[in-house]
Design an enzyme around this catalytic site. Structure first.
Site, mmCIF file in Angstrom:
data_model
loop_
_atom_site.group_PDB
_atom_site.id
_atom_site.type_symbol
_atom_site.label_atom_id
_atom_site.label_comp_id
_atom_site.label_asym_id
_atom_site.label_seq_id
_atom_site.Cartn_x
_atom_site.Cartn_y
_atom_site.Cartn_z
ATOM 1 N N ASP A 8 48.480 40.301 40.560
ATOM 2 C CA ASP A 8 48.504 41.604 41.385
ATOM 3 C C ASP A 8 49.418 42.509 40.708
ATOM 4 O O ASP A 8 50.281 41.778 39.628
ATOM 5 C CB ASP A 8 48.943 41.420 42.611
ATOM 6 C CG ASP A 8 49.235 42.654 43.660
ATOM 7 O OD1 ASP A 8 48.236 43.487 43.479
ATOM 8 O OD2 ASP A 8 50.312 42.734 44.130
ATOM 9 N N ASP A 10 51.189 45.803 41.992
ATOM 10 C CA ASP A 10 52.256 46.673 42.670
ATOM 11 C C ASP A 10 52.888 45.638 43.517
ATOM 12 O O ASP A 10 52.557 44.838 44.326
ATOM 13 C CB ASP A 10 51.454 47.590 43.700
ATOM 14 C CG ASP A 10 50.747 48.715 42.998
ATOM 15 O OD1 ASP A 10 51.241 49.266 41.975
ATOM 16 O OD2 ASP A 10 49.413 48.946 43.486
ATOM 17 N N GLY A 45 48.775 46.144 49.463
ATOM 18 C CA GLY A 45 47.579 45.286 48.987
ATOM 19 C C GLY A 45 46.366 45.949 49.541
ATOM 20 O O GLY A 45 45.149 45.634 49.173
ATOM 21 N N VAL A 46 46.455 47.156 50.390
ATOM 22 C CA VAL A 46 45.445 47.609 50.989
ATOM 23 C C VAL A 46 44.930 48.832 50.084
ATOM 24 O O VAL A 46 46.032 49.558 49.751
ATOM 25 C CB VAL A 46 45.808 47.812 52.441
ATOM 26 C CG1 VAL A 46 44.774 48.604 53.268
ATOM 27 C CG2 VAL A 46 46.198 46.804 53.324
ATOM 28 N N ARG A 48 43.246 52.620 49.126
ATOM 29 C CA ARG A 48 43.703 53.829 49.435
ATOM 30 C C ARG A 48 43.074 54.391 50.874
ATOM 31 O O ARG A 48 43.744 54.847 51.533
ATOM 32 C CB ARG A 48 43.407 54.775 48.240
ATOM 33 C CG ARG A 48 44.150 56.070 48.274
ATOM 34 C CD ARG A 48 43.855 56.871 47.030
ATOM 35 N NE ARG A 48 43.757 56.288 46.003
ATOM 36 C CZ ARG A 48 43.211 56.684 44.723
ATOM 37 N NH1 ARG A 48 42.443 57.832 44.745
ATOM 38 N NH2 ARG A 48 43.034 55.823 43.696
ATOM 39 N N SER A 115 44.504 48.463 43.022
ATOM 40 C CA SER A 115 44.796 50.005 42.740
ATOM 41 C C SER A 115 43.869 50.485 41.581
ATOM 42 O O SER A 115 43.505 49.933 40.514
ATOM 43 C CB SER A 115 45.954 50.076 42.174
ATOM 44 O OG SER A 115 46.338 51.408 41.485
ATOM 45 N N LYS A 116 43.388 51.814 41.773
ATOM 46 C CA LYS A 116 42.592 52.460 40.892
ATOM 47 C C LYS A 116 43.172 53.046 39.886
ATOM 48 O O LYS A 116 42.765 53.609 38.772
ATOM 49 C CB LYS A 116 41.782 53.398 41.484
ATOM 50 C CG LYS A 116 40.529 53.041 42.537
ATOM 51 C CD LYS A 116 39.614 53.792 43.342
ATOM 52 C CE LYS A 116 38.501 53.074 43.769
ATOM 53 N NZ LYS A 116 37.594 53.852 44.684
ATOM 54 N N ASN A 117 44.738 53.153 39.758
ATOM 55 C CA ASN A 117 45.524 53.451 38.939
ATOM 56 C C ASN A 117 46.306 52.497 38.084
ATOM 57 O O ASN A 117 47.054 52.730 37.453
ATOM 58 C CB ASN A 117 46.637 54.278 39.652
ATOM 59 C CG ASN A 117 45.937 55.552 40.337
ATOM 60 O OD1 ASN A 117 45.379 56.457 39.701
ATOM 61 N ND2 ASN A 117 46.218 55.633 41.559
ATOM 62 N N ASP A 169 51.892 39.647 46.154
ATOM 63 C CA ASP A 169 53.108 40.012 47.052
ATOM 64 C C ASP A 169 52.810 40.412 48.514
ATOM 65 O O ASP A 169 53.421 40.752 49.444
ATOM 66 C CB ASP A 169 54.053 41.051 46.455
ATOM 67 C CG ASP A 169 53.269 42.328 46.467
ATOM 68 O OD1 ASP A 169 52.016 42.357 46.251
ATOM 69 O OD2 ASP A 169 54.154 43.396 47.009
HETATM 70 C C1 BG6 Z 1 47.567 48.183 45.981
HETATM 71 C C2 BG6 Z 1 48.784 48.369 46.680
HETATM 72 O O1 BG6 Z 1 47.956 47.399 45.069
HETATM 73 O O2 BG6 Z 1 47.042 49.376 45.616
HETATM 74 C C3 BG6 Z 1 48.452 49.643 47.843
HETATM 75 O O3 BG6 Z 1 49.535 47.740 47.057
HETATM 76 C C4 BG6 Z 1 47.486 50.642 47.470
HETATM 77 O O4 BG6 Z 1 49.704 49.943 48.420
HETATM 78 C C5 BG6 Z 1 46.306 50.081 46.661
HETATM 79 O O5 BG6 Z 1 47.163 51.595 48.372
HETATM 80 C C6 BG6 Z 1 45.394 51.154 46.319
HETATM 81 O O6 BG6 Z 1 46.146 51.925 45.187
HETATM 82 P P1 BG6 Z 1 45.554 53.339 44.391
HETATM 83 O O7 BG6 Z 1 46.373 53.514 43.254
HETATM 84 O O8 BG6 Z 1 44.101 52.988 44.135
HETATM 85 O O9 BG6 Z 1 45.769 54.236 45.607
HETATM 86 MG MG MG Z 2 50.974 44.114 45.507
#
Ligand code: BG6
Ligand code: MG
Length: 219
Positions: A8, A10, A45-46, A48, A115-117, A169
């Site tokens: 993972d 974040d 982990g949830v 957006r 995460s998309k980032n 995590d």
């Molecule tokens: C997860 C984070 O890795 O990615 C979450 O733990 C977050 O907090 C999720 O909402 C989505 O991330 P993003 O960057 O696509 O908004």
């Molecule tokens: Mg995480």
């Protein structure tokens, strides 16, 4: 036998959990919504859109789907902006050492993040080189606790779930790893990741040596 690792991002590789918190806080303040660290814990982990729904529900707010998307987009703009401050100094202690060792020992390594980032974060850290496969919020449609993101990573690595160890995590992340048949290493407190196969308080403690000792017969 263990041949691969799936991480993972974040809260495991770097502490973007704090930057997500800051961005949600700015957005919530602008809406006069209550948002604190306790609620933030539930977003670990949830995805957006699931996150904004949790915040909306917590505040008993009626918001159209269109407005929700707009709010989530605004949060993301704040978050992405804040990612520019990340540098290669921002690995969580132990994370870069572990990734380096896995490369030296020729394990296969994938990212499995909601995460998309993710790519932006890995680029800021100069961490792209440690990963054979990048699975992120764009790779699958069902987010954790569904196992899809980890199954995607394993499949792309050419491995079976039982040949991979997942580092996570988030409570939902450990659920996802277990649902997919992976071995799970939990990073964080007992009440969050106590259901992992093995748990460490921090990445600094979750060394390859410790993990190999625990899963001894699998190496
Ligand atoms: C997860 C984070 O890795 O990615 C979450 O733990 C977050 O907090 C999720 O909402 C989505 O991330 P993003 O960057 O696509 O908004
Ligand atoms: Mg995480």
């Amino acid at each position: 036998m263990i041949k691969g690792f799936i991480f993972d991002l974040d809260g495991v590789i770097t502490d973007t959990a704090e930057l997500h918190f800051q961005a949600w806080k700015i957005l919530s303040d602008s809406m006069n919504w209550e948002f604190d660290r306790e609620l933030n814990e539930r977003l670990r982990g949830v995805s957006r859109m699931d996150s904004i729904n949790i915040i909306r529900e917590h505040n008993n707010a009626e918001v159209s789907e269109e407005k929700l998307v707009e709010l989530a987009t605004r949060k993301n703009e704040i978050y992405v902006d804040s990612l520019n401050q990340i540098t290669p100094k921002d690995y969580l202690p132990g994370a870069q050492e572990l990734l380096t060792l896995l490369r030296q020992e020729s394990f296969l390594v994938a990212l499995g993040s909601a995460s998309k980032n993710s790519t932006k974060v890995l680029q800021q850290l100069d961490a792209v080189k440690y990963f054979d496969i990048i699975g992120d919020g764009n790779s699958v449609s069902k987010s954790k606790p569904a196992p899809d993101i980890f199954l995607f990573g394993a499949e792309r690595l050419g491995l079976k779930p039982e040949e991979c160890i997942v580092y996570e995590d988030a409570e939902a992340g450990i659920d996802a790893a277990k649902a997919g048949g992976f071995y799970a290493v939990g990073i964080g407190p007992e009440e969050r990741v106590g259901h992992a196969d093995i748990r460490f308080d921090s990445m600094a403690r979750a060394t390859l040596f410790e993990v190999k000792s625990h899963f001894n017969e699998l190496f």
